[in-house]
Structure formats: structure tokens, C-alpha cells
Design a protein around this motif. Structure first.
Motif, mmCIF file in Angstrom:
data_model
loop_
_atom_site.group_PDB
_atom_site.id
_atom_site.type_symbol
_atom_site.label_atom_id
_atom_site.label_comp_id
_atom_site.label_asym_id
_atom_site.label_seq_id
_atom_site.Cartn_x
_atom_site.Cartn_y
_atom_site.Cartn_z
ATOM 1 N N LEU A 169 125.750 -19.646 24.484
ATOM 2 C CA LEU A 169 124.719 -19.216 25.425
ATOM 3 C C LEU A 169 123.377 -19.252 24.693
ATOM 4 N N LEU A 170 122.523 -20.184 25.066
ATOM 5 C CA LEU A 170 121.230 -20.304 24.400
ATOM 6 C C LEU A 170 120.317 -19.147 24.780
ATOM 7 N N SER A 171 119.568 -18.675 23.822
ATOM 8 C CA SER A 171 118.681 -17.538 24.037
ATOM 9 C C SER A 171 117.221 -17.949 23.852
ATOM 10 N N TYR A 172 116.344 -17.042 24.236
ATOM 11 C CA TYR A 172 114.907 -17.230 24.012
ATOM 12 C C TYR A 172 114.637 -17.455 22.523
ATOM 13 N N ARG A 173 115.333 -16.704 21.693
ATOM 14 C CA ARG A 173 115.149 -16.844 20.244
ATOM 15 C C ARG A 173 115.540 -18.240 19.768
ATOM 16 N N THR A 211 110.378 -22.211 27.156
ATOM 17 C CA THR A 211 110.893 -20.862 26.900
ATOM 18 C C THR A 211 110.884 -20.025 28.174
ATOM 19 N N GLU A 212 109.868 -20.193 29.001
ATOM 20 C CA GLU A 212 109.807 -19.441 30.254
ATOM 21 C C GLU A 212 110.927 -19.862 31.198
ATOM 22 N N ALA A 213 111.215 -21.152 31.244
ATOM 23 C CA ALA A 213 112.281 -21.643 32.124
ATOM 24 C C ALA A 213 113.642 -21.130 31.673
#
Length: 217
Positions: free
Chosen positions: A73-77, A211-213
Motif C-alpha cells: 500500500l503506497l503512502s504519501y511518504r 502526492t495530492e492524488a
């Protein structure tokens, strides 16, 4: 004695699973069941296990308690860190490419061809066909630096870049094409400082929407 065959088989399976992850056919959080994959590829579980371990090392897969291997699961970080690394590599690669162009040691024909192909796809209103040229442009940019270590550092990022672009529905549009053209011309003119600045700004401009998307529900 014949160790090349299993390695080649594992490599093929790795690329097959990776392509399914990048394309979204294996969604984030999906379980990678060795038995299912073994039946799908028609092989034993050994090369499947090797391919999964490689995907885990490269950040596409993770091991979860009681679930085994799952698509990460990809994160903002994750996105922030990817762009931080790209900002370290690509602007300097652009600087080196322009320096080489100024001394006539850089062949820009591939970069020009990629830009032209992207333009044709965009003008024909085929953004899905234009998208791969975005990755190709940045890969060729780093290659033009002439620095093999930079290439080796950048190559593992390509799959993750494509994955993130697909997840966030990022397309190669007219705006990006214009930025690529400006960067190409700065390199061709041997304007190293300008090329570095344009590459940096280009990455920063597109980091925010990506990053917002990803953070959007």
C-alpha cells in the motif's frame, strides 16, 4: 549445474507480476498466493517465491502477518521519498548532459525522438499512448549524463514511477511536453545551469499533484 534456467524463469515471472502490479491488475493490498501464481505461470513454487522476494526487496510487495505476501500500500511518504531521490539525481543528470552536449559528446537523437513521439500522441488525443514516453524521457535524460552510477541508482526507480503515475492517473499532457522541450533545448544548447534548474522545477511542479492524488480518498 544448470543454474541459469531457474534464474531466467524467476526473472520472467518477476516481470510478469511486476507488470500486473504497475497496470493495476494486482491492486494494492492484494494477496500474492504462491499456489495461484504457480498455476497461472505453470511452474513450481520455487521461482514464484524468488520473484516475490525480489519484488519485496524493490518495494512493490510486503509481508503481512497472517496474510503472507501482499501488494504494498503506497503512502504519501513513499511518494515524497521517491521525489526527494529524483530531485537528487535528475537535475544533476541534466547538468551533466548539457555539459556533454556542449563538448559534442552527447547524442540527443533518442531524447528528441521520444519528445516527438510524445507530441504526436498528445496531438492525436491519445494520452494513454503518450504516458510511457514520460518515463522514457526521464530514463534517457539520466543516461545522457554519461554517469553509469547515476544510471544504476535511477533504474530501480522507473517501475515505481510508472506505478505511481498509473495509480494517480497522471498523463503526459501539453504542459509536461512543453517542459520537456524546454529542458531538451537547454541541454542541446549546452546551458548546464539552466538545464539543472528546469529539471528541478519540472519535478517540483508535478510532485504536488501526484502526492495530492495519492492522498485523496
Amino acid at each position: 549445474m544448470n543454474s541459469a534456467a531457474p534464474l531466467s524463469l524467476s526473472d520472467d515471472i518477476y516481470h510478469g507480476i511486476l507488470r500486473n502490479i504497475i497496470a493495476g491488475e494486482l491492486e494494492q493490498g492484494s494477496r500474492l498466493r504462491e499456489r495461484t501464481l504457480s498455476e497461472q505461470f505453470g511452474v513450481s513454487r520455487v521461482p514464484i517465491r524468488e520473484a516475490i522476494h525480489r519484488l519485496e526487496r524493490e518495494g512493490f510487495v510486503e509481508s503481512a502477518p497472517r496474510r503472507g505476501a501482499i501488494v504494498r500500500l503506497l503512502s504519501y511518504r513513499d511518494v515524497q521519498e521517491l521525489y526527494q531521490v529524483r530531485l537528487c539525481i535528475e537535475p544533476h543528470a541534466a547538468y551533466l548532459a548539457a555539459t556533454r552536449a556542449a563538448s559534442n559528446t552527447a547524442d540527443l537523437s533518442a531524447l528528441r525522438r521520444i519528445t516527438t513521439q510524445a507530441a504526436h500522441a498528445i496531438e492525436s488525443e491519445r494520452p494513454d499512448q503518450a504516458a510511457p514516453f514520460n518515463i522514457d524521457f526521464h530514463e534517457e535524460l539520466v543516461r545522457l549524463s554519461g554517469n553509469r552510477l547515476l544510471e544504476e541508482m535511477f533504474r530501480p526507480l522507473l517501475g515505481r514511477m510508472e506505478w505511481i503515475f498509473n495509480l494517480t492517473n497522471q498523463t503526459h499532457d501539453v504542459e509536461q511536453l512543453g517542459e520537456h522541450r524546454a529542458l531538451l533545448e537547454a541541454i542541446a544548447a549546452g546551458q548546464a545551469d539552466l538545464a539543472r534548474s528546469l529539471a528541478f522545477v519540472h519535478l517540483e511542479l508535478h510532485r504536488v499533484p501526484v502526492t495530492e492524488a495519492l492522498a485523496a480518498p
